[in-house]
Design an enzyme around this catalytic site. Structure first.
Site, mmCIF file in Angstrom:
data_model
loop_
_atom_site.group_PDB
_atom_site.id
_atom_site.type_symbol
_atom_site.label_atom_id
_atom_site.label_comp_id
_atom_site.label_asym_id
_atom_site.label_seq_id
_atom_site.Cartn_x
_atom_site.Cartn_y
_atom_site.Cartn_z
ATOM 1 N N ARG A 39 0.441 -1.182 -0.266
ATOM 2 C CA ARG A 39 -0.329 -0.160 0.274
ATOM 3 C C ARG A 39 0.866 1.402 -0.277
ATOM 4 O O ARG A 39 1.827 1.360 0.479
ATOM 5 C CB ARG A 39 -0.763 0.011 1.737
ATOM 6 C CG ARG A 39 -2.537 0.970 1.409
ATOM 7 C CD ARG A 39 -3.199 0.839 2.440
ATOM 8 N NE ARG A 39 -3.921 -0.812 2.209
ATOM 9 C CZ ARG A 39 -5.021 -0.876 2.912
ATOM 10 N NH1 ARG A 39 -5.877 -0.416 3.566
ATOM 11 N NH2 ARG A 39 -4.917 -2.037 2.906
ATOM 12 N N SER B 7 -8.615 -0.080 0.437
ATOM 13 C CA SER B 7 -9.524 0.496 0.854
ATOM 14 C C SER B 7 -10.038 1.651 1.664
ATOM 15 O O SER B 7 -10.418 1.620 0.673
ATOM 16 C CB SER B 7 -8.929 -0.582 2.498
ATOM 17 O OG SER B 7 -9.610 -1.468 3.139
ATOM 18 N N HIS B 8 -10.089 1.516 2.385
ATOM 19 C CA HIS B 8 -10.797 2.719 2.489
ATOM 20 C C HIS B 8 -8.923 4.236 3.139
ATOM 21 O O HIS B 8 -9.895 5.783 3.295
ATOM 22 C CB HIS B 8 -11.044 2.862 4.389
ATOM 23 C CG HIS B 8 -9.789 2.744 4.978
ATOM 24 N ND1 HIS B 8 -9.067 0.937 5.102
ATOM 25 C CD2 HIS B 8 -9.198 3.667 6.005
ATOM 26 C CE1 HIS B 8 -8.386 1.452 6.492
ATOM 27 N NE2 HIS B 8 -8.013 2.645 6.202
ATOM 28 N N LYS C 149 -3.918 -6.787 -2.313
ATOM 29 C CA LYS C 149 -3.778 -7.997 -1.097
ATOM 30 C C LYS C 149 -3.629 -8.855 -2.060
ATOM 31 O O LYS C 149 -4.379 -9.146 -3.177
ATOM 32 C CB LYS C 149 -5.374 -7.532 -0.503
ATOM 33 C CG LYS C 149 -5.663 -6.686 0.068
ATOM 34 C CD LYS C 149 -6.819 -6.282 0.510
ATOM 35 C CE LYS C 149 -6.822 -5.320 1.801
ATOM 36 N NZ LYS C 149 -8.416 -5.360 2.399
ATOM 37 N N ASP D 169 -16.907 -0.029 3.325
ATOM 38 C CA ASP D 169 -15.664 0.306 2.902
ATOM 39 C C ASP D 169 -15.317 0.396 1.316
ATOM 40 O O ASP D 169 -16.164 0.002 0.950
ATOM 41 C CB ASP D 169 -14.612 0.068 3.820
ATOM 42 C CG ASP D 169 -14.310 -1.749 3.734
ATOM 43 O OD1 ASP D 169 -14.697 -1.735 3.525
ATOM 44 O OD2 ASP D 169 -13.088 -1.421 4.121
ATOM 45 N N ASP E 258 -13.082 -0.931 -0.655
ATOM 46 C CA ASP E 258 -13.043 -2.258 -1.093
ATOM 47 C C ASP E 258 -14.263 -3.121 -0.700
ATOM 48 O O ASP E 258 -13.937 -3.868 -1.211
ATOM 49 C CB ASP E 258 -11.951 -3.255 -0.983
ATOM 50 C CG ASP E 258 -11.588 -3.052 0.711
ATOM 51 O OD1 ASP E 258 -12.220 -2.767 1.185
ATOM 52 O OD2 ASP E 258 -10.616 -3.997 0.507
ATOM 53 N N ASP F 272 -15.295 -5.177 1.599
ATOM 54 C CA ASP F 272 -15.175 -6.311 2.477
ATOM 55 C C ASP F 272 -15.560 -6.318 4.075
ATOM 56 O O ASP F 272 -15.310 -7.116 5.000
ATOM 57 C CB ASP F 272 -13.656 -6.661 1.916
ATOM 58 C CG ASP F 272 -12.678 -5.462 3.051
ATOM 59 O OD1 ASP F 272 -12.875 -4.201 3.455
ATOM 60 O OD2 ASP F 272 -11.457 -6.460 3.633
ATOM 61 N N ARG F 273 -15.770 -4.796 4.442
ATOM 62 C CA ARG F 273 -15.669 -4.652 5.805
ATOM 63 C C ARG F 273 -17.441 -4.212 5.570
ATOM 64 O O ARG F 273 -17.826 -3.171 4.831
ATOM 65 C CB ARG F 273 -15.360 -3.257 6.874
ATOM 66 C CG ARG F 273 -13.641 -4.239 7.151
ATOM 67 C CD ARG F 273 -12.714 -3.641 7.903
ATOM 68 N NE ARG F 273 -13.057 -1.975 6.851
ATOM 69 C CZ ARG F 273 -12.702 -1.230 8.023
ATOM 70 N NH1 ARG F 273 -12.412 -1.005 8.956
ATOM 71 N NH2 ARG F 273 -12.164 -0.088 6.980
ATOM 72 N N HIS G 121 -14.552 -7.120 9.597
ATOM 73 C CA HIS G 121 -13.661 -8.173 9.431
ATOM 74 C C HIS G 121 -14.523 -9.187 9.689
ATOM 75 O O HIS G 121 -14.173 -9.947 11.290
ATOM 76 C CB HIS G 121 -12.854 -8.435 8.975
ATOM 77 C CG HIS G 121 -11.627 -6.890 8.647
ATOM 78 N ND1 HIS G 121 -11.492 -7.840 6.869
ATOM 79 C CD2 HIS G 121 -10.981 -6.112 8.529
ATOM 80 C CE1 HIS G 121 -10.830 -6.378 6.960
ATOM 81 N NE2 HIS G 121 -10.603 -5.519 7.472
#
Length: 454
Positions: free
Chosen positions: A15, A99-100, A109, A243, A245, A247-248, A330
């Protein structure tokens, strides 16, 4: 491009700022390194809606194909959609997302076949080493036969699979407000929710990696203010916030009040244990005391672990756990290759709420038993010195101390955890107690010690 990648290769992923810290040239080297380390002859690659994501993912694919791997590009997807592809195709995968993080960031990832994690101890350190070396010496020699690059859409299959795991066909109709934050939830929610007895009110579904409305990080209370107001204005049964992406997933009840991820973990754990009696449930050490209590009350075996998806996934695999949850929203499922999927957790919440007549606030009250501070960050120059001062203050005070992940101090009526950030000069504090007054007292005591040395 510098050969020192220590600033962008983190504990669990890559990242950094594009193009200042990394670019498509480096992405291509990461693709080649990923294939070399995983020894893969085929991989799957997806990306989010950030402006730099298509170019970076294409470059990664070129690097992988150069070393002989066949690449399936699934294009725009959520991170858990990439895990679905990795699991269902049984291929290593790479997801391009930050992500965020703000718009100028991007990242990767990575996972092995079956969505198994790639972290520092499971291949990421070797990937970094190869990419650093090749950034100085040039790209590795191409395979005699380069791999192919093909495109495949997996969104419908992903949605069908999730809905096969949770039956929502017979729930009562629910009105749900969904804030996608201009992230990938705007891509996945319409297909996943299609055909369900849901009246969906969309917020910020337009895919826009510049995040024009608010940061796509629902863990920060300021980013769910719009959702809270809209739930009340619509008279909705609940609100969901994803978020960047997707995933949360964060949940807001019918009063516009946030539901703690620990309460969601406990709720989903109870549902999974009803399906698999006696199963093991993973929870990280920052989740509420209520989680292991609910797990035991429902005949399950709670296992406490470190914070972070690679640790949770490793523990899931080792113990055969059926579900795992973290304070950061998560949620991990054995039925989803031990990978994290906020969407599947959301479906469980919808099924639980729609399977009874009461409001969400009443449903989750049984799982939200203690007063919690939430995660509080303090900027400190010397993390170790600040943590040592806290340790010295509480040692010998009739408490237990452990170092599973940072410093956890536990008393009869309260506990706190103090952890250093992997990426910033921060100490993160979480406090929980049996009542609000005790929580406030301990929180303020620890913060005073931490910030006195800041």
């Amino acid at each position: 491009m510098t050969a020192d990648l220590s600033q962008i290769v983190k504990a669990y992923d890559v990242r950094g700022v594009v193009p200042d810290q990394w670019d498509e040239t480096l992405a291509e080297l990461f693709g080649a390194a990923f294939v070399r380390v995983t020894d893969a002859d085929a991989i799957v690659v997806g990306h989010d809606m950030r402006p730099s994501s298509p170019g970076l993912s294409d470059a990664f694919a070129r690097g992988a194909a150069r070393l002989g791997a066949d690449v399936t590009l699934i294009g725009l997807c959520s991170t858990d959609q990439l895990y679905f592809a990795s699991g269902s195709f049984d291929l290593p995968g790479a997801m391009f997302t930050a992500s965020h993080n703000p718009a100028q960031y991007n990242g990767i990832k990575m996972c092995r076949a079956g969505a198994a994690p790639v972290g520092q101890d499971t291949g990421l350190a070797e990937i970094r080493e190869l990419a650093e070396r090749w950034s100085e010496t040039g790209a590795p020699e191409a395979a005699p036969t380069p791999g192919t690059i093909t495109h495949r859409d997996t969104l419908t299959d992903y949605a069908t699979y999730l809905k096969s795991l949770v039956d929502l066909r017979t729930i009562r109709p629910l009105k749900v407000v969904v804030d996608a934050g201009n992230g990938m939830g705007g891509h996945t929610v319409p297909t996943v929710f299609a055909g369900l007895p849901l009246d969906t009110v969309p917020m910020y579904f337009e895919l826009d990696g510049t995040f024009p409305n608010h940061e796509a990080n629902p863990l920060d209370p300021k980013n769910i203010v719009d959702l809270q107001a809209r739930v009340l204005a619509e008279g909705a049964d609940l609100g969901l916030a994803f978020d960047g992406d997707a995933d949360r997933c964060f949940v807001v009840d019918e009063r516009g009040e946030p539901v703690s991820p620990s309460a969601i973990t406990a709720l989903v754990a109870a549902r999974e244990l009803a399906k698999t009696p006696g199963g093991t449930i993973i929870h990280n050490l920052i989740t509420s005391w209520s989680v292991p209590e609910v797990v035991r009350e429902n005949g399950g075996e709670p296992v406490r672990t470190r914070v972070g998806h690679s640790f949770i996934k490793e523990e899931m695999a080792k113990t055969g756990a059926i579900f795992g949850g973290e304070h950061s929203a998560h949620y991990y499922f054995k039925d989803f290759w031990n990978a994290d999927t906020g969407m599947l957790a959301a479906l469980h919440v919808l099924a639980a709420l729609g399977g009874q007549d009461g409001p969400l606030s009443g449903l989750v009250a049984a799982y939200d038993r203690y007063a919690s501070s939430g995660e509080i960050n303090s900027t400190v120059a010397d993390q170790a010195a600040s943590a040592a001062k806290v340790r010295a203050t509480y040692e010998g005070e009739g408490v237990t101390l452990d170092d599973l992940d940072g410093l956890t101090v536990t008393a009869a009526d309260w506990w706190f955890n103090l952890r250093a950030s992997n990426t910033e000069p921060l100490l993160r504090l979480n406090v929980e107690a049996r009542d609000e007054a005790t929580m406030t007292k301990i929180r303020d005591e620890v913060l005073a010690l931490v910030r006195a040395t800041a």
